[in-house]
Scaffold this motif. Structure first.
Motif, mmCIF file in Angstrom:
data_model
loop_
_atom_site.group_PDB
_atom_site.id
_atom_site.type_symbol
_atom_site.label_atom_id
_atom_site.label_comp_id
_atom_site.label_asym_id
_atom_site.label_seq_id
_atom_site.Cartn_x
_atom_site.Cartn_y
_atom_site.Cartn_z
ATOM 1 N N UNK A 2 0.838 -1.189 0.000
ATOM 2 C CA UNK A 2 0.000 0.000 0.000
ATOM 3 C C UNK A 2 0.877 1.244 0.000
ATOM 4 N N UNK A 3 0.431 2.286 -0.680
ATOM 5 C CA UNK A 3 1.212 3.500 -0.814
ATOM 6 C C UNK A 3 1.253 4.363 0.426
ATOM 7 N N UNK A 4 0.190 4.346 1.207
ATOM 8 C CA UNK A 4 0.151 5.181 2.410
ATOM 9 C C UNK A 4 0.481 4.310 3.615
ATOM 10 N N UNK A 5 1.375 4.793 4.445
ATOM 11 C CA UNK A 5 1.856 4.043 5.611
ATOM 12 C C UNK A 5 0.702 3.517 6.478
ATOM 13 N N UNK A 6 -0.338 4.305 6.654
ATOM 14 C CA UNK A 6 -1.448 3.907 7.520
ATOM 15 C C UNK A 6 -2.230 2.707 6.980
ATOM 16 N N UNK A 7 -2.076 2.382 5.693
ATOM 17 C CA UNK A 7 -2.838 1.286 5.076
ATOM 18 C C UNK A 7 -2.026 0.004 4.925
ATOM 19 N N UNK A 8 -0.743 0.029 5.247
ATOM 20 C CA UNK A 8 0.121 -1.128 4.961
ATOM 21 C C UNK A 8 -0.236 -2.370 5.766
ATOM 22 N N UNK A 9 -0.862 -2.230 6.912
ATOM 23 C CA UNK A 9 -1.257 -3.391 7.697
ATOM 24 C C UNK A 9 -2.524 -4.067 7.197
ATOM 25 N N UNK A 10 -3.187 -3.495 6.201
ATOM 26 C CA UNK A 10 -4.454 -4.036 5.705
ATOM 27 C C UNK A 10 -4.284 -5.296 4.875
ATOM 28 N N UNK A 11 -3.130 -5.489 4.307
ATOM 29 C CA UNK A 11 -2.912 -6.608 3.400
ATOM 30 C C UNK A 11 -2.108 -7.692 4.112
ATOM 31 N N UNK A 12 -2.672 -8.899 4.143
ATOM 32 C CA UNK A 12 -1.963 -10.029 4.718
ATOM 33 C C UNK A 12 -2.381 -11.299 3.979
ATOM 34 N N UNK A 25 -9.894 -17.528 -7.663
ATOM 35 C CA UNK A 25 -8.776 -17.015 -8.452
ATOM 36 C C UNK A 25 -7.602 -17.967 -8.355
ATOM 37 N N UNK A 26 -6.921 -18.170 -9.479
ATOM 38 C CA UNK A 26 -5.789 -19.097 -9.509
ATOM 39 C C UNK A 26 -4.466 -18.385 -9.264
ATOM 40 N N UNK A 27 -4.360 -17.160 -9.715
ATOM 41 C CA UNK A 27 -3.115 -16.411 -9.588
ATOM 42 C C UNK A 27 -3.361 -15.112 -8.840
ATOM 43 N N UNK A 28 -2.746 -14.968 -7.682
ATOM 44 C CA UNK A 28 -2.813 -13.736 -6.914
ATOM 45 C C UNK A 28 -1.382 -13.272 -6.706
ATOM 46 N N UNK A 29 -1.071 -12.087 -7.173
ATOM 47 C CA UNK A 29 0.281 -11.551 -7.091
ATOM 48 C C UNK A 29 0.336 -10.526 -5.972
ATOM 49 N N UNK A 30 1.441 -10.513 -5.266
ATOM 50 C CA UNK A 30 1.590 -9.653 -4.099
ATOM 51 C C UNK A 30 2.892 -8.866 -4.213
ATOM 52 N N UNK A 31 2.789 -7.550 -4.353
ATOM 53 C CA UNK A 31 3.980 -6.708 -4.447
ATOM 54 C C UNK A 31 4.848 -6.825 -3.204
ATOM 55 N N UNK A 32 4.237 -7.113 -2.056
ATOM 56 C CA UNK A 32 5.012 -7.273 -0.822
ATOM 57 C C UNK A 32 5.972 -8.451 -0.911
ATOM 58 N N UNK A 33 5.545 -9.511 -1.578
ATOM 59 C CA UNK A 33 6.359 -10.717 -1.661
ATOM 60 C C UNK A 33 7.408 -10.665 -2.758
ATOM 61 N N UNK A 34 7.313 -9.722 -3.644
ATOM 62 C CA UNK A 34 8.224 -9.674 -4.782
ATOM 63 C C UNK A 34 9.388 -8.707 -4.589
ATOM 64 N N UNK A 35 9.560 -8.175 -3.389
ATOM 65 C CA UNK A 35 10.711 -7.329 -3.039
ATOM 66 C C UNK A 35 10.946 -6.191 -4.026
#
Length: 104
Positions: A2-12, A25-35
Motif C-alpha cells: 500500500x502506498x500510504x503508511x497507515x494502510x500497509x497493515x491491511x494486506x496479509x 482465483x488461480x493467480x494472486x500476485x503480491x507486491x510485498x512478496x516480490x521485493x
C-alpha cells in the motif's frame, strides 16, 4: 504494498486466501512478496472490463504501475500491455489529503 503508511497493515495472507478459495482465483500476485519498491492503492485502480486505468499518485507509483502492467499483460488472457493505462494525477495539497488519489 500500500502506498500510504497507515494502510500497509491491511494486506496479509488472509486476503490472498479469500481471493483464491472464495472467488476461485488461480493467480494472486503480491507486491510485498516480490521485493520491489512498488506501491499501489486500490482507490487508484479502475478496471472497466477491457482496460485497467491506474492513477499515478502519491500512493501508487510508477514502479507499482509497471508491476500491474506486467502482471496483466503476461497473465491475463484478454489484456496486453497497452490495455493497462497510466493516468498521471496532480498532487493535492494538505497534510490529510494523501496526495492526488484517483478514487474512482
Amino acid at each position: 504494498r500500500m502506498g500510504h503508511e497507515s494502510r500497509r497493515g491491511e494486506v496479509d495472507d488472509s486476503i490472498k486466501a479469500v481471493l483464491c478459495e472464495q472467488l476461485g482465483l488461480k493467480n494472486v500476485y503480491d507486491m510485498n512478496n516480490d521485493s520491489i519498491e512498488g506501491c499501489c492503492d486500490g482507490g487508484d485502480v479502475l478496471y472497466t472490463g477491457r482496460h485497467l486505468f491506474v492513477g499515478i499518485t502519491d500512493r501508487t507509483n510508477q514502479v507499482g504501475f509497471q508491476y500491474l502492467r506486467n502482471v496483466f499483460a503476461h497473465h491475463h488472457d484478454m489484456m496486453d500491455a497497452a490495455d493497462v493505462v497510466p493516468i498521471p494525477m496532480m498532487s493535492l495539497q494538505g497534510a490529510d489529503s494523501g496526495g492526488g488519489v484517483l478514487h474512482l
